[in-house]
Design an enzyme around this catalytic site. Structure first.
Site, PDB file in Angstrom:
ATOM      1  N   SER A  21      78.315  70.507  59.817  1.00  0.00           N
ATOM      2  CA  SER A  21      77.524  69.849  60.757  1.00  0.00           C
ATOM      3  C   SER A  21      77.510  68.194  60.527  1.00  0.00           C
ATOM      4  O   SER A  21      77.593  67.480  61.481  1.00  0.00           O
ATOM      5  CB  SER A  21      75.935  69.965  60.344  1.00  0.00           C
ATOM      6  N   ARG A  44      71.912  62.246  57.848  1.00  0.00           N
ATOM      7  CA  ARG A  44      70.843  63.319  57.549  1.00  0.00           C
ATOM      8  C   ARG A  44      69.628  63.287  58.491  1.00  0.00           C
ATOM      9  O   ARG A  44      69.250  64.298  58.714  1.00  0.00           O
ATOM     10  CB  ARG A  44      70.177  63.228  56.078  1.00  0.00           C
ATOM     11  N   HIS A  47      70.928  64.974  61.467  1.00  0.00           N
ATOM     12  CA  HIS A  47      71.401  66.298  61.162  1.00  0.00           C
ATOM     13  C   HIS A  47      69.869  67.192  61.368  1.00  0.00           C
ATOM     14  O   HIS A  47      69.792  68.478  61.604  1.00  0.00           O
ATOM     15  CB  HIS A  47      71.767  66.533  59.416  1.00  0.00           C
TER      16      HIS A  47
END
Lengths: 216, 216
Positions: A21, A44, A47
């Protein structure tokens, strides 16, 4: 215990999923103006949201990353505005440094005081937090009124948070509260606009604690 | 307790904020193809994400809303894939009908079995849930592997969930898992694409429990 282990298990590894990812995010995001130390937070957040627009809307106070890492390494308390943020933040990495995550919004005394003053529990919980979690990281993913109250207390010299992660989501006051945060000279991580939310606040704090851990 | 009540409290009412937000959402969303009974879910998802694109990407099985309301009114268990979903779902309305929200992903036996089979805890927690929460509502906001496993168990006749709220977020398998869900003839609420997340799953279940409550 019978977990129907006769079924062929999928062989998907969480670590592999995350690594893959992160690669995809870096590739699709392309050129950006974030610093090398800010980028893990951006990555993040994307994500956690699958939203590049949201990731690109992040804004960092120049001292944000250092202040966040320092607060975590000093074992300062992380204050979550709501329980969704509290449970999402990874505890073992904070605990290594003596830190924890507190949330006050459902405390009986907070609920009572909010009722008495005819205001939001979020506001009262921030007042409680600035006494009990001095110098901590405020992770606000939901309640614009919590962020507005924290900003007011900082301006009045009543609050000295180590870092404000201010990413409330919503239609009433969320974007405005973040505009106000941008004017403060305290370490903050925020974003422009209405988007945000618990997973964004969680992602930011977890990225910081990973960086704190890497310092060894 | 000293909550610094000498400060002028803001007079912002949570109910007013929500009502105002809902008005803004309806106005900005404009024309859409959702039914009257689906719309409260769409509205609450947009409220939780400030993301109209995400709201418009929602897809409902024709029996989804009825099945969800029936499951809640029958006191069926809601199964959350992760704790963020578990804590976000409003409990009092479910409890009125005898329902609760369970999450298995951090259960010691689940963790042990996932390690033994070299697979995700999400997958094992779904296997545990189909035994313990038969006929319940699966609220999957994070783990595509949980959704894929649930789909597989439905296809094999091993699982008969009352409703699947399948809105995992992410870059690996999330969109694909939702494409697979769309092919199933069981009640589902999902969305097209990578976006989703805990707040989306929470918003959908909370919208359903409000509708269940309104039936009196």
């Amino acid at each position: 215990m019978d977990f129907r282990t006769e079924f062929k298990p999928l062989t998907v590894q969480p670590q592999e999923i995350e690594a893959k990812s992160f690669e995809m995010i870096t590739e699709e995001l392309g050129p950006h103006d974030f610093t090398e130390e800010q980028y893990p937070v951006v990555q993040r957040v994307i994500h956690a949201s699958a939203d590049f627009e949201l990731g690109r809307s992040l804004v960092f106070h120049p001292r944000a990353i250092e202040a966040g890492i320092e607060a975590i390494r000093a074992g300062r308390t992380v204050v979550a505005d709501v329980q969704m943020v509290q449970v999402g933040i990874s505890k073992p990495r904070l605990e290594k440094f003596g830190g924890k995550v507190n949330v006050y919004i459902s405390d009986p005394d907070v609920m009572e005081e909010a009722k008495r003053l005819n205001t939001t529990r979020a506001i009262i919980s921030v007042r409680k937090a600035i006494r009990e979690a001095e110098g901590g990281i405020f992770a606000i993913g939901n309640a614009p009124t919590a962020l507005l109250e924290l900003i007011r207390l900082v301006k009045e010299g009543e609050a000295r948070p180590g870092l404000i992660v201010g990413v409330p989501v919503g239609f009433v006051s969320a974007a405005e509260s973040k505009e106000e945060l941008l004017q403060l000279d305290v370490p903050f991580i925020t974003n422009i606009g209405r988007k945000g939310g618990s997973p964004v606040a969680v992602a930011a704090v977890n990225a910081l604690s990973l960086m704190a851990e890497k310092r060894g």
